[in-house]
Motif scaffolding. Structure first.
Motif, PDB file in Angstrom:
ATOM      1  N   LEU A 105      40.950  40.563  39.175  1.00 40.57           N
ATOM      2  CA  LEU A 105      41.061  40.256  40.738  1.00 40.57           C
ATOM      3  C   LEU A 105      41.572  41.812  40.973  1.00 40.57           C
ATOM      4  N   TYR A 134      39.203  37.988  32.338  1.00 39.10           N
ATOM      5  CA  TYR A 134      38.481  36.563  32.986  1.00 39.10           C
ATOM      6  C   TYR A 134      37.670  37.351  34.143  1.00 39.10           C
ATOM      7  N   GLU A 161      43.378  38.942  46.315  1.00 36.18           N
ATOM      8  CA  GLU A 161      43.762  37.920  45.606  1.00 36.18           C
ATOM      9  C   GLU A 161      44.120  37.574  44.363  1.00 36.18           C
ATOM     10  N   ILE A 191      38.922  29.326  41.948  1.00 34.72           N
ATOM     11  CA  ILE A 191      39.399  30.695  40.762  1.00 34.72           C
ATOM     12  C   ILE A 191      40.484  30.380  40.380  1.00 34.72           C
ATOM     13  N   GLU A 249      40.055  28.230  37.312  1.00 37.62           N
ATOM     14  CA  GLU A 249      38.932  28.852  36.379  1.00 37.62           C
ATOM     15  C   GLU A 249      39.576  29.900  35.354  1.00 37.62           C
ATOM     16  N   VAL A 250      40.243  30.479  36.034  1.00 36.67           N
ATOM     17  CA  VAL A 250      41.286  31.408  35.328  1.00 36.67           C
ATOM     18  C   VAL A 250      42.892  31.000  34.326  1.00 36.67           C
ATOM     19  N   PRO A 252      35.399  37.003  37.237  1.00 34.89           N
ATOM     20  CA  PRO A 252      35.111  36.010  38.651  1.00 34.89           C
ATOM     21  C   PRO A 252      33.825  36.323  39.009  1.00 34.89           C
ATOM     22  N   ASN A 253      33.119  35.456  39.953  1.00 43.94           N
ATOM     23  CA  ASN A 253      31.869  35.615  40.295  1.00 43.94           C
ATOM     24  C   ASN A 253      31.944  35.692  41.635  1.00 43.94           C
TER      25      ASN A 253
END
Length: 266
Positions: free
Chosen positions: A178, A256, A182, A11, A14-15, A258-259
């Motif tokens: 998030l 962003y 997280e 994560i 990805e961010v 997240p999945n």
């Protein structure tokens, strides 16, 4: 929907990638990012992500006390840790100026049928937050080629614990989807001081923590959001969620995503 599994390394990467790509599309290699530094986990983690994505030379931190801020040392710890350029702008004169202008216009007396000259808690909490966002955009306007980052997290937005057009504003929002837990995990992964990442969330103005004011914990909100696990405060949380959903729908910042499972529409 997939079972909840938070991979902090994945994560975080990805961010960071999302920030880099967003700035490329909406700026250039010289574009700087301005961030308000409160000393809490959200601004600390967001600042650290920005440094990792763009380099410390492109990040400008702004501390904005309203008069005396008891935990200003936490903000100073963060900018020193990240070694980013920073400024301190005390918003107290601007805040007092607005109060004085209200008094001159007799707004408080007229709106309260001349029975109460005091300012409401809503005014005293939200006005400084909006002045801080004005300050960030003012600095951006002076420097040029800057973007203002939003530092709100998902847990706050789900229950409306942000100021409409105050800290809820900005150009882009890296941690907006998030949860508090997280965000803390990312901060720990990035090696931020635990005194910042594990600090009790507070607006820094009313003397209470967010959770004291809300009457429930962010952990309860997060359990509903990610796992659909309902606590004894479920109805109270959902009531807050429904009442404040319009804020998020109006201020729909690029962020962003997240999945990860999300059991509340936001």
């Amino acid at each position: 929907m997939n079972k909840y599994n938070f991979n902090v390394e994945k994560i975080t990467d990805e961010v960071v990638s999302w920030i880099q790509n967003w700035i490329k599309r909406n700026g250039n290699e010289l574009t700087k990012v301005i961030i308000g530094i409160s000393g809490g986990k959200d601004s600390s983690v967001t600042a650290a992500l920005l440094v990792k994505a763009l380099g410390k030379e492109r990040i400008i931190g702004v501390m904005m006390p309203n008069g005396e801020q008891k935990d200003i040392s936490d903000s100073q710890t963060l900018v020193s840790h990240l070694k980013i350029q920073n400024f301190t702008v005390n918003i107290s004169k601007a805040y007092e100026g607005i109060q004085g202008s209200f008094a001159e216009a007799k707004i408080i007396k007229d709106l309260n049928n001349q029975t109460n000259d005091s300012f409401t808690n809503v005014f005293k909490t939200n006005t400084p937050a909006r002045l801080r966002m004005v300050t960030l955009y003012g600095i951006a306007g002076q420097i040029g080629n800057c973007r203002v980052v939003n530092t709100c997290n998902l847990s706050e937005d789900l229950v409306g614990y942000s100021t409409f057009y105050g800290d809820a504003a900005g150009d882009f929002a890296p941690i907006n989807k998030l949860t508090t837990e997280e965000v803390v995990a990312i901060g720990d992964y990035l090696g931020l001081p635990m005194t910042l990442t594990h600090k009790a969330p507070s607006d820094g103005m009313c003397g209470k923590t967010d959770e004291d004011n809300l009457g429930f914990t962010y952990h309860e909100v997060n359990e509903i959001a990610r796992k659909n696990i309902k606590s004894e405060n479920y109805e109270k949380i959902i009531s807050k969620y429904k009442a404040n959903l319009f804020k998020v729908k109006i201020i729909n910042l690029p962020c962003y995503k997240p999945n990860l499972p999300l059991f509340l529409d936001i």
